[in-house]
Design an enzyme around this catalytic site. Sequence first.
Site, PDB file in Angstrom:
ATOM      1  N   LEU A  36       0.656  -1.295  -0.027  1.00  0.00           N
ATOM      2  CA  LEU A  36       0.045  -0.266  -0.113  1.00  0.00           C
ATOM      3  C   LEU A  36       0.775   1.218  -0.087  1.00  0.00           C
ATOM      4  CD1 LEU A  36      -2.955  -1.213   2.274  1.00  0.00           C
ATOM      5  CD2 LEU A  36      -2.915  -1.235  -0.095  1.00  0.00           C
ATOM      6  N   THR A 126       7.630  -5.347 -18.604  1.00  0.00           N
ATOM      7  CA  THR A 126       7.157  -4.217 -19.640  1.00  0.00           C
ATOM      8  C   THR A 126       8.049  -4.055 -20.748  1.00  0.00           C
ATOM      9  OG1 THR A 126       7.044  -1.872 -19.794  1.00  0.00           O
ATOM     10  CG2 THR A 126       8.851  -2.605 -18.130  1.00  0.00           C
ATOM     11  N   ASP A 127       7.254  -3.652 -21.910  1.00  0.00           N
ATOM     12  CA  ASP A 127       7.932  -3.344 -22.933  1.00  0.00           C
ATOM     13  C   ASP A 127       9.228  -2.177 -23.080  1.00  0.00           C
ATOM     14  OD1 ASP A 127       6.662  -1.038 -22.903  1.00  0.00           O
ATOM     15  OD2 ASP A 127       5.737  -1.258 -24.905  1.00  0.00           O
ATOM     16  N   GLU A 128       9.173  -1.491 -21.918  1.00  0.00           N
ATOM     17  CA  GLU A 128      10.119  -0.503 -21.516  1.00  0.00           C
ATOM     18  C   GLU A 128      11.563  -1.187 -21.684  1.00  0.00           C
ATOM     19  OE1 GLU A 128       9.569   2.899 -19.410  1.00  0.00           O
ATOM     20  OE2 GLU A 128       7.332   2.802 -19.873  1.00  0.00           O
ATOM     21  N   TYR A 154      13.426   3.445 -14.044  1.00  0.00           N
ATOM     22  CA  TYR A 154      12.447   2.339 -14.059  1.00  0.00           C
ATOM     23  C   TYR A 154      12.656   1.312 -14.756  1.00  0.00           C
ATOM     24  CZ  TYR A 154       8.183   0.192 -15.457  1.00  0.00           C
ATOM     25  OH  TYR A 154       7.038  -0.692 -15.596  1.00  0.00           O
ATOM     26  N   ALA A 156      15.438   0.230 -16.232  1.00  0.00           N
ATOM     27  CA  ALA A 156      16.610  -0.375 -15.699  1.00  0.00           C
ATOM     28  C   ALA A 156      16.311  -1.560 -14.517  1.00  0.00           C
ATOM     29  CB  ALA A 156      17.749   0.511 -15.388  1.00  0.00           C
ATOM     30  N   LYS A 158      13.420  -2.530 -14.111  1.00  0.00           N
ATOM     31  CA  LYS A 158      12.641  -3.786 -14.379  1.00  0.00           C
ATOM     32  C   LYS A 158      13.393  -5.126 -15.042  1.00  0.00           C
ATOM     33  CE  LYS A 158       8.443  -4.395 -14.223  1.00  0.00           C
ATOM     34  NZ  LYS A 158       7.615  -4.952 -13.261  1.00  0.00           N
ATOM     35  N   ASN A 184      -0.874   0.020 -20.780  1.00  0.00           N
ATOM     36  CA  ASN A 184      -2.169  -0.288 -20.221  1.00  0.00           C
ATOM     37  C   ASN A 184      -3.026   0.912 -20.093  1.00  0.00           C
ATOM     38  OD1 ASN A 184      -2.347  -3.627 -18.648  1.00  0.00           O
ATOM     39  ND2 ASN A 184      -0.812  -2.793 -20.128  1.00  0.00           N
TER      40      ASN A 184
HETATM   41  P1  NAD Z   1       0.888   0.545  -9.975  1.00  0.00           P
HETATM   42  O1  NAD Z   1       1.853   1.734  -9.630  1.00  0.00           O
HETATM   43  O2  NAD Z   1      -0.569   1.038 -10.295  1.00  0.00           O
HETATM   44  O3  NAD Z   1       0.645  -0.488  -8.619  1.00  0.00           O
HETATM   45  C1  NAD Z   1       1.663  -0.780  -8.098  1.00  0.00           C
HETATM   46  C2  NAD Z   1       1.338  -1.842  -6.991  1.00  0.00           C
HETATM   47  O4  NAD Z   1       2.361  -2.303  -6.264  1.00  0.00           O
HETATM   48  C3  NAD Z   1       0.691  -0.697  -5.881  1.00  0.00           C
HETATM   49  O5  NAD Z   1      -0.764  -1.335  -5.260  1.00  0.00           O
HETATM   50  C4  NAD Z   1       1.595  -0.678  -4.769  1.00  0.00           C
HETATM   51  O6  NAD Z   1       1.139  -0.461  -3.322  1.00  0.00           O
HETATM   52  C5  NAD Z   1       2.421  -2.083  -4.815  1.00  0.00           C
HETATM   53  N1  NAD Z   1       3.880  -1.939  -4.391  1.00  0.00           N
HETATM   54  C6  NAD Z   1       4.611  -1.218  -4.702  1.00  0.00           C
HETATM   55  N2  NAD Z   1       5.710  -1.507  -4.035  1.00  0.00           N
HETATM   56  C7  NAD Z   1       5.722  -2.625  -3.222  1.00  0.00           C
HETATM   57  C8  NAD Z   1       6.267  -3.494  -2.435  1.00  0.00           C
HETATM   58  N3  NAD Z   1       7.743  -3.096  -2.288  1.00  0.00           N
HETATM   59  N4  NAD Z   1       5.550  -4.552  -1.781  1.00  0.00           N
HETATM   60  C9  NAD Z   1       4.514  -4.908  -2.126  1.00  0.00           C
HETATM   61  N5  NAD Z   1       3.640  -4.025  -2.858  1.00  0.00           N
HETATM   62  C10 NAD Z   1       4.242  -3.002  -3.472  1.00  0.00           C
HETATM   63  O7  NAD Z   1       1.456  -0.118 -11.089  1.00  0.00           O
HETATM   64  P2  NAD Z   1       0.733  -0.795 -12.346  1.00  0.00           P
HETATM   65  O8  NAD Z   1       0.573   0.150 -13.491  1.00  0.00           O
HETATM   66  O9  NAD Z   1      -0.740  -1.567 -11.935  1.00  0.00           O
HETATM   67  O10 NAD Z   1       1.898  -1.993 -12.691  1.00  0.00           O
HETATM   68  C11 NAD Z   1       1.724  -3.380 -12.237  1.00  0.00           C
HETATM   69  C12 NAD Z   1       2.915  -4.093 -12.931  1.00  0.00           C
HETATM   70  O11 NAD Z   1       3.163  -3.962 -14.327  1.00  0.00           O
HETATM   71  C13 NAD Z   1       4.129  -3.476 -12.525  1.00  0.00           C
HETATM   72  O12 NAD Z   1       4.992  -4.449 -12.386  1.00  0.00           O
HETATM   73  C14 NAD Z   1       4.765  -2.710 -14.000  1.00  0.00           C
HETATM   74  O13 NAD Z   1       6.082  -2.674 -14.214  1.00  0.00           O
HETATM   75  C15 NAD Z   1       3.936  -3.470 -15.001  1.00  0.00           C
HETATM   76  N6  NAD Z   1       3.372  -3.010 -16.299  1.00  0.00           N
HETATM   77  C16 NAD Z   1       2.811  -1.823 -16.341  1.00  0.00           C
HETATM   78  C17 NAD Z   1       2.276  -1.273 -17.376  1.00  0.00           C
HETATM   79  C18 NAD Z   1       1.157  -0.088 -17.312  1.00  0.00           C
HETATM   80  O14 NAD Z   1       0.969   0.155 -18.487  1.00  0.00           O
HETATM   81  N7  NAD Z   1       0.852   0.358 -16.356  1.00  0.00           N
HETATM   82  C19 NAD Z   1       2.490  -1.981 -18.639  1.00  0.00           C
HETATM   83  C20 NAD Z   1       3.355  -3.000 -18.501  1.00  0.00           C
HETATM   84  C21 NAD Z   1       3.962  -3.637 -17.452  1.00  0.00           C
HETATM   85  O1  DAU Z   2       5.048   0.679 -21.933  1.00  0.00           O
HETATM   86  C1  DAU Z   2       4.638   0.213 -20.433  1.00  0.00           C
HETATM   87  C2  DAU Z   2       5.034   1.306 -19.463  1.00  0.00           C
HETATM   88  O2  DAU Z   2       3.845   2.104 -19.640  1.00  0.00           O
HETATM   89  C3  DAU Z   2       5.025   0.722 -17.969  1.00  0.00           C
HETATM   90  O3  DAU Z   2       5.992  -0.199 -17.838  1.00  0.00           O
HETATM   91  C4  DAU Z   2       4.964   1.869 -17.358  1.00  0.00           C
HETATM   92  O4  DAU Z   2       4.682   1.202 -15.906  1.00  0.00           O
HETATM   93  C5  DAU Z   2       3.662   2.939 -17.251  1.00  0.00           C
HETATM   94  O5  DAU Z   2       3.712   3.870 -16.454  1.00  0.00           O
HETATM   95  C6  DAU Z   2       3.930   3.260 -18.789  1.00  0.00           C
HETATM   96  O6  DAU Z   2       4.771   4.308 -19.083  1.00  0.00           O
HETATM   97  P1  DAU Z   2       4.793   5.613 -19.796  1.00  0.00           P
HETATM   98  O7  DAU Z   2       5.965   6.374 -19.391  1.00  0.00           O
HETATM   99  O8  DAU Z   2       4.636   5.215 -21.235  1.00  0.00           O
HETATM  100  O9  DAU Z   2       3.262   6.016 -19.273  1.00  0.00           O
HETATM  101  P2  DAU Z   2       2.832   7.390 -18.753  1.00  0.00           P
HETATM  102  O10 DAU Z   2       1.314   7.415 -18.519  1.00  0.00           O
HETATM  103  O11 DAU Z   2       3.848   8.181 -17.732  1.00  0.00           O
HETATM  104  O12 DAU Z   2       3.340   8.304 -20.283  1.00  0.00           O
HETATM  105  C7  DAU Z   2       2.638   8.037 -21.352  1.00  0.00           C
HETATM  106  C8  DAU Z   2       3.311   9.112 -22.477  1.00  0.00           C
HETATM  107  O13 DAU Z   2       2.561  10.217 -22.185  1.00  0.00           O
HETATM  108  C9  DAU Z   2       4.754   9.312 -22.176  1.00  0.00           C
HETATM  109  O14 DAU Z   2       5.218   9.484 -23.585  1.00  0.00           O
HETATM  110  C10 DAU Z   2       4.858  10.576 -21.527  1.00  0.00           C
HETATM  111  C11 DAU Z   2       3.398  11.192 -21.768  1.00  0.00           C
HETATM  112  N1  DAU Z   2       2.912  12.222 -20.715  1.00  0.00           N
HETATM  113  C12 DAU Z   2       2.863  11.628 -19.381  1.00  0.00           C
HETATM  114  C13 DAU Z   2       2.206  12.455 -18.530  1.00  0.00           C
HETATM  115  C14 DAU Z   2       2.134  11.707 -17.251  1.00  0.00           C
HETATM  116  C15 DAU Z   2       2.796  13.512 -21.043  1.00  0.00           C
HETATM  117  O15 DAU Z   2       2.886  14.103 -22.152  1.00  0.00           O
HETATM  118  N2  DAU Z   2       2.171  14.500 -20.075  1.00  0.00           N
HETATM  119  C16 DAU Z   2       1.946  13.804 -18.820  1.00  0.00           C
HETATM  120  O16 DAU Z   2       1.621  14.547 -17.876  1.00  0.00           O
END
Ligand code: NAD
Ligand code: DAU
Length: 340
Positions: A36, A126-128, A154, A156, A158, A184
């Site tokens: 949390l 992640t694709d990153e 981030y 690096a 992952k 997502n």
């Molecule tokens: P998020 O930031 O919404 O959620 C992360 C959750 O992990 C939170 O509930 C947080 O409390 C919990 N957490 C953080 N540190 C913790 C710890 N030390 N111990 C236990 N719980 C902990 O993240 P998300 O967007 O749901 O992403 C989830 C996973 O999917 C991540 O591993 C992220 O790298 C990966 N991912 C995300 C996306 C995306 O677009 N959001 C895309 C590809 C992969």
């Molecule tokens: O590709 C998967 C990744 O997607 C996950 O691994 C990450 O956890 C997730 O956060 C996401 O990373 P991005 O950096 O692509 O997502 P974000 O929503 O932060 O930004 C998406 C794009 O929008 C990026 O090019 C930066 C831009 N952006 C983002 C914010 C927050 C803006 O232009 N303005 C903003 O205020």
Amino acid sequence: MNTIIVTGGAGFIGSNFIFYMLEQHEDCRIICVDKLTYAGNLSTLSHVMNHPRFRFIKLDICDRKGIYELFSEEKPDIVVNFAAESHVDRSIENPEVFLQTNTLGTSVLMDACYKYGIGRYHQVSTDEVYGDLPLDRPDLFFTEETPIHTSSPYSASKASADLLVLSYFRTYGLPITISRCSNNYGPYHFPEKLIPLMIINALNDKPLPVYGKGLNVRDWLYVEDHCRAIDMVLRKGRVGEIYNIGGHNEMKNIDIVKIICKTLGKSEELITYVADRKGHDLRYAIDPTKIYNELGWLPETKFENGIQKTIQWYLDNQEWWQTIISGEYQNYYEKMYGNR
Ligand code: NAD
Ligand code: DAU
């Protein structure tokens, strides 16, 4: 009955995965482990808290003793690790916690799986980890063979975790799988990320801060499609393998912001171009051929529908995000955007 530990289940994708699994599979019991952090919300899980096949435990995945006790008590069949610090901008401000949770936390989970035994450990990556692609080469995509070439602290952290997970497969024969997904979007997405931030700011008639020229490209996937893909990898994926997950749905940031303005009936004059993200990745694009060929997975939700559903969700669930943005989030927002 399969006992599945889902870490990070109070966050965006983890919570959606829990809802998906409880609904789809009557033979699974879910234990959600979440520290949390600012990104984890118990209110997100409120409607499953009393579910007979669900248990929540507030626990840090870096807490070795706590994790070992949990494994000893629950003897999980499967672990799916979503727990992470997930926001690139925060990793640029403060990298250390990313290494702690994303890399060292993963190592604790791996050790617990090795010590107590596991049917499957799945790492949500992640694709990153592949870095970025040039904007002028639309023919290029990330495949599972694309070399790791990270940009941000981030990514690096992952990528380090992925390498560690693969090492436990090779060295100890641990039954692991890894999935690398593109961006997502959907319900319960934390307001710091592009789509929810723009929806919420537009609803509040606040400026819409687009980094640089807004031309960076992301490959957007509706969160439920990601959850279904992970479920398929757990059931049918080959141990030791990496699966890319993506929607062939590349969009420029600026186009997404314009769609949000149009849907909400807000003026594009709210759009404000601000200083670019340091090291900003230009383009992500997943080639999902392997998961399609091997497991038959394809995305089901088209972006036109998914974005409308998502905007409607934020309209219908204002209490959820109002609570978040009225707290510590305000300091974060001021720090990141105040003088940008
Ligand atoms: P998020 O930031 O919404 O959620 C992360 C959750 O992990 C939170 O509930 C947080 O409390 C919990 N957490 C953080 N540190 C913790 C710890 N030390 N111990 C236990 N719980 C902990 O993240 P998300 O967007 O749901 O992403 C989830 C996973 O999917 C991540 O591993 C992220 O790298 C990966 N991912 C995300 C996306 C995306 O677009 N959001 C895309 C590809 C992969
Ligand atoms: O590709 C998967 C990744 O997607 C996950 O691994 C990450 O956890 C997730 O956060 C996401 O990373 P991005 O950096 O692509 O997502 P974000 O929503 O932060 O930004 C998406 C794009 O929008 C990026 O090019 C930066 C831009 N952006 C983002 C914010 C927050 C803006 O232009 N303005 C903003 O205020």
